[in-house]
Structure formats: C-alpha cells, structure tokens
Design an enzyme around this catalytic site. Structure first.
Site, mmCIF file in Angstrom:
data_model
loop_
_atom_site.group_PDB
_atom_site.id
_atom_site.type_symbol
_atom_site.label_atom_id
_atom_site.label_comp_id
_atom_site.label_asym_id
_atom_site.label_seq_id
_atom_site.Cartn_x
_atom_site.Cartn_y
_atom_site.Cartn_z
ATOM 1 N N SER A 241 0.547 -1.079 0.441
ATOM 2 C CA SER A 241 -0.248 0.552 0.150
ATOM 3 C C SER A 241 1.056 1.724 -0.370
ATOM 4 O O SER A 241 1.818 1.437 -0.564
ATOM 5 C CB SER A 241 -1.176 0.079 1.261
ATOM 6 O OG SER A 241 -2.432 1.133 0.483
ATOM 7 N N HIS A 382 -7.505 -6.308 -0.444
ATOM 8 C CA HIS A 382 -6.159 -5.382 0.465
ATOM 9 C C HIS A 382 -5.984 -5.578 1.222
ATOM 10 O O HIS A 382 -6.269 -5.255 1.993
ATOM 11 C CB HIS A 382 -7.074 -3.287 0.157
ATOM 12 C CG HIS A 382 -5.480 -2.899 0.329
ATOM 13 N ND1 HIS A 382 -4.954 -2.249 -1.068
ATOM 14 C CD2 HIS A 382 -4.575 -2.221 0.826
ATOM 15 C CE1 HIS A 382 -4.102 -1.861 -1.028
ATOM 16 N NE2 HIS A 382 -4.154 -1.236 0.529
#
Length: 407
Positions: A241, A382
């Site tokens: 990320s 994610h």
C-alpha cells in the site's frame, strides 16, 4: 452453501473495472521533445531528468545520504525458529544530533552457503507486531490509534505478534532469504505536519512522507551493507500500500535494490495518475496531504498536465526486476491501470536490454508473470499475506537466482 460458493467464484472471476485512459507518456521522450537515442543518453540525460522531475513535482527531494551512519546490534538470538535463524535487533543512527534512530529487525537463515539475499521492507505497526518474539523492542515513537495494541498513540505489549501473517518469517527463512524490517514511524510518523521523525532534522527540504520512507529504506540498505551475513548485492525492497509506494520510490532512486516489489501500491505509486479507476490524485492529496510535496497538489484537477506518469517511475528501475502485485477486489488500487503502467515502462527496459513484460494482457488470477517486468493478481482484498509472499519469493528466485535451500 452452493449459492455462497458461486458468489465467491463470481467475485474471483469478475474483471476489474476498465481503465481506458489515453496512452501514458513515453519515458524515452525528453522534456525537449526529442527521443532518447541510446543507453548512454538514457543513463546520463533522461534518467536524471526524470528523477529530478519526480523530486520537484511529486515526492520532494530527500537529503543526501548521511556520512555518519552507524548500525549497532543491540540483541542477538542465534536460536530463533528452533535454530533455523538468527534474529538481530539493530539500531541505525545517522544524521544531525537528535535524529531518531531506526530500529531494524533482521532475521537471517542459519543454514546457508554464504551471505543471504534479503527482503527489505517497512512495517505499519512495529517490529513487535511482525513476529511473536516477546523480547523484540516496542517502538517508542508515535503510532496510529488503529494499530494493534496501541494506547494513546503508543505501542503496548498487547500488539505483540498481531501481524505475523503479513511477514511469514519462517517461510522466508525456509526459502533461503533474510528479512529486514523496521517501523515506518521511526523514519516519519504517518500524520500531517512533519513535526517529528526525520523532517525537523533536515530543514529546507520540501519532501513528503513517502520520500522520507523511501530514504529510510536506503538507510536500511546502508546498514545491511555492513553485515557480513547479508548479501547486499541481492536486496529486494518490498512494501504494501503506502509503503509499497515508498518501496517503488526507493527502488527507482537507489540502484542498490536488486529487485523491487511494490504490492498494491495504487495511486501515487504503481497506478497511473491519469487513471480513471480507483483513487485519484486529488483525493489522495486531500486525505493524505503529507505524503507528497506541495507541487503535486497543483495537479489535483488535471493530472494530465504532469510531464510524466508512474510508468516513468517504473522505468527508472530498469534494468532491474520489478513486480507489481494486486488483488481482484482491490479496485481502489486500479490493478488494470497498473498493468498499463508496466507495459508503458517497457521502452526503457527494452533499451537497457532487459526484456519486458511477458504478457500482452492481464494474466489469469494466480498466474505469476515472472519476466523482468512482472505482474500477478490474486483473489481477495487489500492486504499482504502468506499467499502474496509465495509470489514474491518465486519472483525473487527467478530473477535474483534461487538461494541454497535451507536444511
């Protein structure tokens, strides 16, 4: 039950939203409009030009490497993982007086033929969360309230071992690699203001937090170069990320990283700024104003005015291996746009004789494209987890040379 299974399969098979933006700028076309003629011009002219543009208009310019860096080993456990590995806690000091040190956790396989290749990455919640070891030091710097076990923005014992799935240490060790990780907040806490971390100790630099994290990864590379147990010529920088953004910047700006693996790094990292899917430049600059420099915010309403896109940052990694990894449900990170970014970085890789991306279109789920420019997309959301590390390790084996198998 059958209906739930069918629904899950539909999620896995569903294509990502299409990112249909116009072609990305050619990384080989210089600001004066002329095309790079050969490798020498890329290395001496265009590559420095692109690096300067990213520093001036997006990430900010980090300070020069410090000349006073020291790496002090403060604890050693040579019987970690039942004797499979040696765990070291290393305090990296550098810079002007008062600059906070970086607490690096280094775990090295014991059963090896020589210095070990290593994965190098920053973590979100402290080294004590990455492993279950009760002796690993807790960070003393500011931490987000959302991190495991945090109270009043400080780490507590309650966070120990809460993110071991993010860093599957035993799997990494068994494959013959070392792991070096550090809490990102030791370098720059993830909040606006730049009032703590390295920023106050380097005044006069308009550099965002992503650039600071990338610079900190290079300081970890400095420290690893001092350790005879680590093969500093085979460092793979990895991050998830926002820390994936930092890993890509570190790899693009510091050629000592032999392989670069930004995982689900999205806007401001691996996804195109001109993209039409997921997070936008305007939103990321609004929600996270500290990540980039002020100049980047001037492109909020029209990213097409940027004289580059993220394929140019990927091109700066050439000719070294670069893997973009994604998840089907993580549309916020624009997986299809990331594939376009890799394809649009190919001219630089071809110029450097490094090949390109051995896929004309996005691969099937769970198929690793392990060419020098690599890509993989898995089911799910994610996160960074053990299945991702299988791809990271396979990519490293293919592109850095498989280390001697652990016994």
């Amino acid at each position: 039950m059958l209906a739930q299974a069918c629904f899950a399969l539909a999620l896995i098979a569903a294509p990502a939203p299409a990112d249909t933006e116009a072609p990305l700028p050619d990384p080989l076309v210089k600001l004066d409009g002329r095309r790079v003629a050969d490798r020498d011009e890329w290395v001496k002219v265009r590559r420095p030009e692109l690096k300067r543009l990213f520093e001036e208009r997006m990430y900010g310019k980090a300070p020069d490497a410090p000349d006073n860096l020291k790496a002090a080993v403060i604890r050693v456990d040579r019987e970690y993982l039942g004797g499979k590995a040696t765990l070291k806690e290393v305090s990296i000091s550098y810079g002007p007086a008062g600059t906070p040190p970086i607490g690096m956790l280094l775990i090295i396989p014991n059963h090896r033929k020589g210095p070990a290749p290593a994965f190098v990455g920053l973590n979100f919640a402290g080294n004590h969360c990455a492993v279950a070891d009760p002796k690993v030091a807790l960070p003393t710097t500011w931490m987000p309230a959302s991190s495991p076990g945090v109270k009043d923005n400080r780490a507590t014992e309650a966070g120990r071992g809460k993110q071991v799935d993010t860093w599957p240490v035993e799997t990494i060790i068994d494959r013959g690699y070392a792991l070096a990780t550090a809490y990102c907040g030791d370098i720059a806490p993830d909040h606006p203001g730049h009032a703590d971390g390295v920023h106050p100790h380097y005044p006069g630099h308009d550099w965002g937090t992503v650039a600071a994290w990338a610079w900190g990864l290079s300081r970890m590379a400095d420290a690893l170069a001092l350790d005879p147990d680590v093969d500093s010529s085979k460092l793979a920088v990895v991050g998830h990320s926002r820390l994936g953004k930092a890993a890509l910047v570190a790899g693009a700006f510091d050629p000592r990283f032999a392989a670069v693996i930004p995982h689900q790094a999205g806007c401001g990292g691996t996804a195109p700024s001109r993209g039409t899917v997921g997070e936008s430049v305007k939103r990321i600059n609004t929600v996270f104003p500290h990540w980039f420099n002020d100049a980047f915010k001037t492109y909020n309403d029209d990213p097409s005015r940027l004289p580059f896109d993220q394929n140019a940052l990927a091109a700066l990694v050439a000719p070294r291996p670069l893997l973009f990894s994604n998840a089907v449900e993580d549309t916020w990170a624009n997986p299809e746009g990331q594939f376009r970014v890799l394809k649009a970085a190919e001219p630089a890789y071809a110029l450097m004789g490094a090949g390109g991306l051995n896929a004309a279109s996005m691969p099937e789920v769970n198929h690793l494209v392990d060419s020098t420019l690599g890509y993989v997309i898995r089911p799910g959301k994610h996160s960074m987890s053990p299945p991702d590390w299988v791809f990271f390790l396979d990519f490293a084996d293919r592109n850095l040379g498989k280390p001697g198998a652990a016994r």
